[in-house]
Motif scaffolding. Structure first.
Motif, mmCIF file in Angstrom:
data_model
loop_
_atom_site.group_PDB
_atom_site.id
_atom_site.type_symbol
_atom_site.label_atom_id
_atom_site.label_comp_id
_atom_site.label_asym_id
_atom_site.label_seq_id
_atom_site.Cartn_x
_atom_site.Cartn_y
_atom_site.Cartn_z
ATOM 1 N N HIS A 112 0.837 -1.207 0.000
ATOM 2 C CA HIS A 112 0.000 0.000 0.000
ATOM 3 C C HIS A 112 0.870 1.255 0.000
ATOM 4 O O HIS A 112 0.475 2.309 0.499
ATOM 5 C CB HIS A 112 -0.935 -0.009 1.221
ATOM 6 N N ASP A 113 2.020 1.182 -0.609
ATOM 7 C CA ASP A 113 2.982 2.291 -0.645
ATOM 8 C C ASP A 113 2.881 2.988 -2.012
ATOM 9 O O ASP A 113 3.365 2.478 -3.021
ATOM 10 C CB ASP A 113 4.398 1.755 -0.415
ATOM 11 N N TYR A 114 2.240 4.134 -2.035
ATOM 12 C CA TYR A 114 1.967 4.832 -3.288
ATOM 13 C C TYR A 114 3.231 5.121 -4.094
ATOM 14 O O TYR A 114 3.234 4.984 -5.317
ATOM 15 C CB TYR A 114 1.241 6.160 -3.008
ATOM 16 N N THR A 115 4.291 5.529 -3.414
ATOM 17 C CA THR A 115 5.498 5.919 -4.150
ATOM 18 C C THR A 115 6.138 4.737 -4.857
ATOM 19 O O THR A 115 6.737 4.895 -5.927
ATOM 20 C CB THR A 115 6.516 6.573 -3.201
ATOM 21 N N LYS A 116 6.008 3.553 -4.286
ATOM 22 C CA LYS A 116 6.546 2.351 -4.944
ATOM 23 C C LYS A 116 5.565 1.801 -5.982
ATOM 24 O O LYS A 116 5.953 1.421 -7.085
ATOM 25 C CB LYS A 116 6.845 1.275 -3.901
ATOM 26 N N LEU A 117 4.303 1.758 -5.614
ATOM 27 C CA LEU A 117 3.290 1.128 -6.478
ATOM 28 C C LEU A 117 3.130 1.846 -7.803
ATOM 29 O O LEU A 117 3.000 1.209 -8.859
ATOM 30 C CB LEU A 117 1.938 1.097 -5.761
ATOM 31 N N TYR A 118 3.116 3.148 -7.766
ATOM 32 C CA TYR A 118 2.767 3.913 -8.955
ATOM 33 C C TYR A 118 3.986 4.503 -9.668
ATOM 34 O O TYR A 118 3.864 5.457 -10.433
ATOM 35 C CB TYR A 118 1.741 4.995 -8.581
ATOM 36 N N LYS A 119 5.128 3.860 -9.421
ATOM 37 C CA LYS A 119 6.351 4.280 -10.129
ATOM 38 C C LYS A 119 6.342 3.783 -11.562
ATOM 39 O O LYS A 119 6.673 4.518 -12.499
ATOM 40 C CB LYS A 119 7.579 3.761 -9.385
ATOM 41 N N GLU A 120 5.960 2.518 -11.719
ATOM 42 C CA GLU A 120 5.834 1.945 -13.071
ATOM 43 C C GLU A 120 5.029 0.654 -12.973
ATOM 44 O O GLU A 120 4.935 0.047 -11.908
ATOM 45 C CB GLU A 120 7.213 1.736 -13.711
ATOM 46 N N PRO A 121 4.363 0.237 -14.066
ATOM 47 C CA PRO A 121 3.429 -0.898 -14.002
ATOM 48 C C PRO A 121 4.040 -2.183 -13.458
ATOM 49 O O PRO A 121 3.362 -2.923 -12.733
ATOM 50 C CB PRO A 121 2.980 -1.062 -15.457
ATOM 51 N N PRO A 158 5.015 10.557 -16.164
ATOM 52 C CA PRO A 158 3.755 10.223 -16.843
ATOM 53 C C PRO A 158 2.769 9.566 -15.880
ATOM 54 O O PRO A 158 3.160 8.891 -14.924
ATOM 55 C CB PRO A 158 4.192 9.261 -17.943
ATOM 56 N N TRP A 159 1.486 9.769 -16.148
ATOM 57 C CA TRP A 159 0.433 9.136 -15.337
ATOM 58 C C TRP A 159 0.270 7.704 -15.811
ATOM 59 O O TRP A 159 -0.090 7.461 -16.971
ATOM 60 C CB TRP A 159 -0.864 9.938 -15.507
ATOM 61 N N ILE A 160 0.509 6.744 -14.921
ATOM 62 C CA ILE A 160 0.534 5.346 -15.377
ATOM 63 C C ILE A 160 -0.799 4.615 -15.188
ATOM 64 O O ILE A 160 -0.924 3.460 -15.600
ATOM 65 C CB ILE A 160 1.649 4.551 -14.662
ATOM 66 N N MET A 161 -1.796 5.283 -14.612
ATOM 67 C CA MET A 161 -3.042 4.563 -14.325
ATOM 68 C C MET A 161 -3.719 3.996 -15.576
ATOM 69 O O MET A 161 -4.244 2.862 -15.524
ATOM 70 C CB MET A 161 -4.008 5.446 -13.537
ATOM 71 N N PRO A 162 -3.765 4.700 -16.710
ATOM 72 C CA PRO A 162 -4.357 4.075 -17.895
ATOM 73 C C PRO A 162 -3.649 2.773 -18.288
ATOM 74 O O PRO A 162 -4.318 1.830 -18.755
ATOM 75 C CB PRO A 162 -4.190 5.153 -18.976
ATOM 76 N N GLN A 163 -2.334 2.712 -18.095
ATOM 77 C CA GLN A 163 -1.620 1.469 -18.382
ATOM 78 C C GLN A 163 -1.966 0.389 -17.360
ATOM 79 O O GLN A 163 -2.132 -0.781 -17.709
ATOM 80 C CB GLN A 163 -0.102 1.710 -18.337
ATOM 81 N N LEU A 164 -2.078 0.806 -16.090
ATOM 82 C CA LEU A 164 -2.316 -0.176 -15.027
ATOM 83 C C LEU A 164 -3.684 -0.845 -15.124
ATOM 84 O O LEU A 164 -3.797 -2.056 -14.894
ATOM 85 C CB LEU A 164 -2.166 0.479 -13.653
ATOM 86 N N VAL A 165 -4.720 -0.069 -15.440
ATOM 87 C CA VAL A 165 -6.043 -0.692 -15.497
ATOM 88 C C VAL A 165 -6.098 -1.742 -16.607
ATOM 89 O O VAL A 165 -6.770 -2.780 -16.458
ATOM 90 C CB VAL A 165 -7.155 0.359 -15.656
ATOM 91 N N LYS A 166 -5.384 -1.503 -17.686
ATOM 92 C CA LYS A 166 -5.315 -2.512 -18.751
ATOM 93 C C LYS A 166 -4.471 -3.706 -18.323
ATOM 94 O O LYS A 166 -4.797 -4.863 -18.621
ATOM 95 C CB LYS A 166 -4.739 -1.887 -20.016
ATOM 96 N N THR A 211 -18.046 -0.641 -10.216
ATOM 97 C CA THR A 211 -17.876 0.765 -10.560
ATOM 98 C C THR A 211 -16.403 0.988 -10.809
ATOM 99 O O THR A 211 -15.568 0.604 -9.980
ATOM 100 C CB THR A 211 -18.356 1.670 -9.401
ATOM 101 N N GLN A 212 -16.090 1.608 -11.933
ATOM 102 C CA GLN A 212 -14.682 1.854 -12.295
ATOM 103 C C GLN A 212 -14.533 3.312 -12.718
ATOM 104 O O GLN A 212 -15.133 3.746 -13.698
ATOM 105 C CB GLN A 212 -14.242 0.908 -13.421
ATOM 106 N N PHE A 213 -13.746 4.050 -11.958
ATOM 107 C CA PHE A 213 -13.542 5.459 -12.287
ATOM 108 C C PHE A 213 -12.805 5.616 -13.614
ATOM 109 O O PHE A 213 -13.079 6.532 -14.387
ATOM 110 C CB PHE A 213 -12.735 6.143 -11.184
ATOM 111 N N LEU A 214 -11.856 4.723 -13.849
ATOM 112 C CA LEU A 214 -11.069 4.764 -15.071
ATOM 113 C C LEU A 214 -11.265 3.441 -15.786
ATOM 114 O O LEU A 214 -10.929 2.378 -15.249
ATOM 115 C CB LEU A 214 -9.585 4.978 -14.736
ATOM 116 N N LYS A 215 -11.812 3.483 -16.983
ATOM 117 C CA LYS A 215 -12.108 2.257 -17.727
ATOM 118 C C LYS A 215 -10.848 1.686 -18.368
ATOM 119 O O LYS A 215 -9.926 2.410 -18.712
ATOM 120 C CB LYS A 215 -13.154 2.523 -18.806
ATOM 121 N N SER A 216 -10.862 0.369 -18.551
ATOM 122 C CA SER A 216 -9.677 -0.297 -19.129
ATOM 123 C C SER A 216 -9.718 -0.335 -20.648
ATOM 124 O O SER A 216 -8.776 -0.769 -21.280
ATOM 125 C CB SER A 216 -9.589 -1.727 -18.592
ATOM 126 N N ASP A 217 -10.859 0.104 -21.257
ATOM 127 C CA ASP A 217 -10.916 0.069 -22.708
ATOM 128 C C ASP A 217 -11.323 1.418 -23.280
ATOM 129 O O ASP A 217 -11.370 2.396 -22.554
ATOM 130 C CB ASP A 217 -11.924 -0.997 -23.184
#
Length: 318
Positions: free
Chosen positions: A169-178, A220-228, A312-318
């Motif tokens: 649950h460490d944001y700085t590690k988790l969201y560094k890259e997919p 870069p914001w990696i969330m679009p990559q992560l949801v996919k 419910t998904q705030f950011l869709k994977s497609d």
């Protein structure tokens, strides 16, 4: 010698007899016509009494459809006061069917979810859920004490769903890259498999699928990559459409938690409720029984999430 009757007397007697006959006949004709001058026949040839208006009873029989709102049954004489029951036959059963008041209660489902556990509150949450007869979902993180391991096992044994909320649950590690994110997810799955005997195929991103936490300026914001990526690796991810607001501050007032859930649940048929299983959040535990009662009163039943559940998904994977 027979005496001779004067001719004048003979004529007078004949006149008297004729007058008597005429008076008798006029009385009978007057009685039958009700008019001393007689009645003219109707064009159809009916007698005078046949052309008079029919009595009320005959009119009712002639017109089997009473006036709208009269309350009279077809064919009534117009004098009945007994209420008429609806005419429900083989094809008329719907006449007494009540209109639907809304969707059946079983169609409204509440998914209670608890993030960040296990904690010092987990046992109390499990007790309340057990006493209420409902199932929920725990999006857990990695905690290796024997007490915590026992709580993972109890969550699963009592029929609740364990969801993956990453190991650290460490944001700085988790969201560094997919790759870093997925390794943390797999680490928790391995840990749950060893501890409980099962991993998880459902996931909640710390901060939600649209989080910008942990992102450094200029990266870069990696969330679009992560949801996919998580979908490609076989996970379903869940955000929420009802928040308890218990993360708004360290200890949110109990009344605020209850009112938020009740207000946001209105008008929805499926709700995923965000709450937290964190030791300091005592008011979440205090509010939980009232939240459950309130949602039941609104017609909700409760279920644990699985991979095929509503999401419910705030950011869709497609």
């Amino acid at each position: 010698m027979t005496p001779r009757i004067p001719r004048l007397w003979t004529v007078t007697a004949a006149a008297i007899l004729a007058a008597s006959f005429l008076v008798s006949g006029c009385g009978r004709e007057g009685a039958s016509s009700g008019n001393s001058g007689g009645a003219s026949p109707s064009p159809s040839g009916a007698s005078a009494d046949q052309s008079m208006p029919a009595p009320a009873a005959d009119q009712a029989e002639a017109d089997p459809s009473p006036a709208a709102g009269s309350g009279l049954a077809p064919g009534s004489s117009g004098t009945q006061t007994v209420p008429v029951e609806p005419d429900v036959g083989a094809s008329g059963a719907d006449a007494q069917r009540e209109p639907a008041a809304g969707p059946p209660e079983a169609d409204r489902i509440a998914y209670l979810t608890f993030d960040d556990g296990p904690s010092g509150n987990t046992e109390s949450i499990l007790r309340i859920l057990r006493e209420s007869g409902i199932k929920a979902t725990f999006f857990v993180t990695g905690k290796e004490s024997e007490t915590d391991k026992e709580l993972y096992r109890r969550i699963a044994a009592e029929g609740h769903k364990l969801g993956n909320h990453t190991y650290t649950h460490d944001y700085t590690k988790l969201y560094k890259e997919p790759g870093a994110f997925m390794e943390d997810v797999r680490r928790l799955d391995r840990f749950l498999q060893e501890t409980v005997g099962q991993g998880s195929d459902i996931l909640r991103f710390p901060g939600g699928s649209n989080t910008r936490l942990g992102r450094r300026k200029g990266e870069p914001w990696i969330m679009p990559q992560l949801v996919k990526r998580v979908r490609a690796e076989g996970y379903q991810y869940f955000d929420w459409n009802v928040t308890s607001t218990d993360a708004a501050q360290a200890v949110q007032p109990k009344a605020d938690i209850i009112s938020s859930v009740m207000a946001l649940a209105r008008g929805k048929e499926r709700i995923i409720v965000l709450m937290h299983d964190v030791t300091v959040k005592k008011t979440t535990v205090e509010a939980l029984p009232e939240v459950i009662r309130g949602l039941k009163d609104m017609g909700f039943r409760f279920a644990a999430l699985d991979k095929q559940s509503f999401t419910t998904q705030f950011l869709k994977s497609d």
